[in-house]
Design a protein around this motif. Structure first.
Motif, PDB file in Angstrom:
ATOM      1  N   CYS A  18       0.848  -1.181   0.000  1.00 54.70           N
ATOM      2  CA  CYS A  18       0.000   0.000   0.000  1.00 54.70           C
ATOM      3  C   CYS A  18       0.890   1.240   0.000  1.00 54.70           C
ATOM      4  N   GLY A  19       0.548   2.210  -0.859  1.00 47.22           N
ATOM      5  CA  GLY A  19       1.265   3.479  -0.846  1.00 47.22           C
ATOM      6  C   GLY A  19       1.979   3.775  -2.142  1.00 47.22           C
ATOM      7  N   ASP A  20       2.520   4.986  -2.212  1.00 50.15           N
ATOM      8  CA  ASP A  20       3.268   5.441  -3.375  1.00 50.15           C
ATOM      9  C   ASP A  20       4.723   5.016  -3.238  1.00 50.15           C
ATOM     10  N   THR A  21       5.383   4.798  -4.372  1.00 46.46           N
ATOM     11  CA  THR A  21       6.789   4.418  -4.336  1.00 46.46           C
ATOM     12  C   THR A  21       7.661   5.661  -4.188  1.00 46.46           C
ATOM     13  N   PRO A  22       8.874   5.496  -3.662  1.00 50.21           N
ATOM     14  CA  PRO A  22       9.792   6.643  -3.572  1.00 50.21           C
ATOM     15  C   PRO A  22      10.098   7.252  -4.943  1.00 50.21           C
ATOM     16  N   GLU A  23       9.967   6.444  -6.017  1.00 47.03           N
ATOM     17  CA  GLU A  23      10.223   6.934  -7.374  1.00 47.03           C
ATOM     18  C   GLU A  23       9.069   7.766  -7.908  1.00 47.03           C
ATOM     19  N   GLY A  24       7.952   7.819  -7.183  1.00 44.84           N
ATOM     20  CA  GLY A  24       6.833   8.647  -7.601  1.00 44.84           C
ATOM     21  C   GLY A  24       5.654   7.911  -8.206  1.00 44.84           C
TER      22      GLY A  24
END
Length: 121
Positions: A18-24
């Motif tokens: 769940c969530g956004d990746t650090p790469e965007g």
């Protein structure tokens, strides 16, 4: 910015990312229509349970429409997306895509192809 977390589905208990990746890259749930208010969901759901919950909510909404009210539906005003979600926008039947009423409502008009689930009939 969010980061990927492993959560357990609040409905079935299945672990999922769940969530956004650090790469965007945005969370997978951003591919679904924004039809829930935060107070309606206790916590995140896995893809399968979220698809089911969305499908139920959409089917309930579609049931309130008539061919006369379909032209002025809420779905056509949602942010446009090119992502189709199986179980929400379509289902597969004998290897063919069958578009559900929600897909047609998002388009905002009848395509005049005689679609099975056309809400504009």
């Amino acid at each position: 910015m969010n980061s990927i977390k492993v959560k357990n589905c609040s409905t079935c208990g299945t672990p999922f990312n769940c969530g956004d990746t650090p790469e965007g890259s945005k969370c997978w749930c951003n591919n679904f229509p924004p039809i829930f208010t935060p107070s309606e969901v206790v916590d995140c759901l896995c893809s399968s349970c979220f698809t089911t919950a969305c499908s139920i909510k959409i089917d309930e909404y579609v049931a309130t429409l008539s061919s006369e009210t379909a032209m002025d539906n809420k779905a056509k005003d949602l942010p446009k997306t090119t992502n189709l979600v199986e179980g929400i926008d379509y289902y597969l039947e004998n290897g063919n895509y069958v578009f559900k009423a929600w897909f047609h409502l998002k388009r905002g008009h009848c395509c005049t192809n005689g679609c099975r689930h056309c809400p504009y009939k």
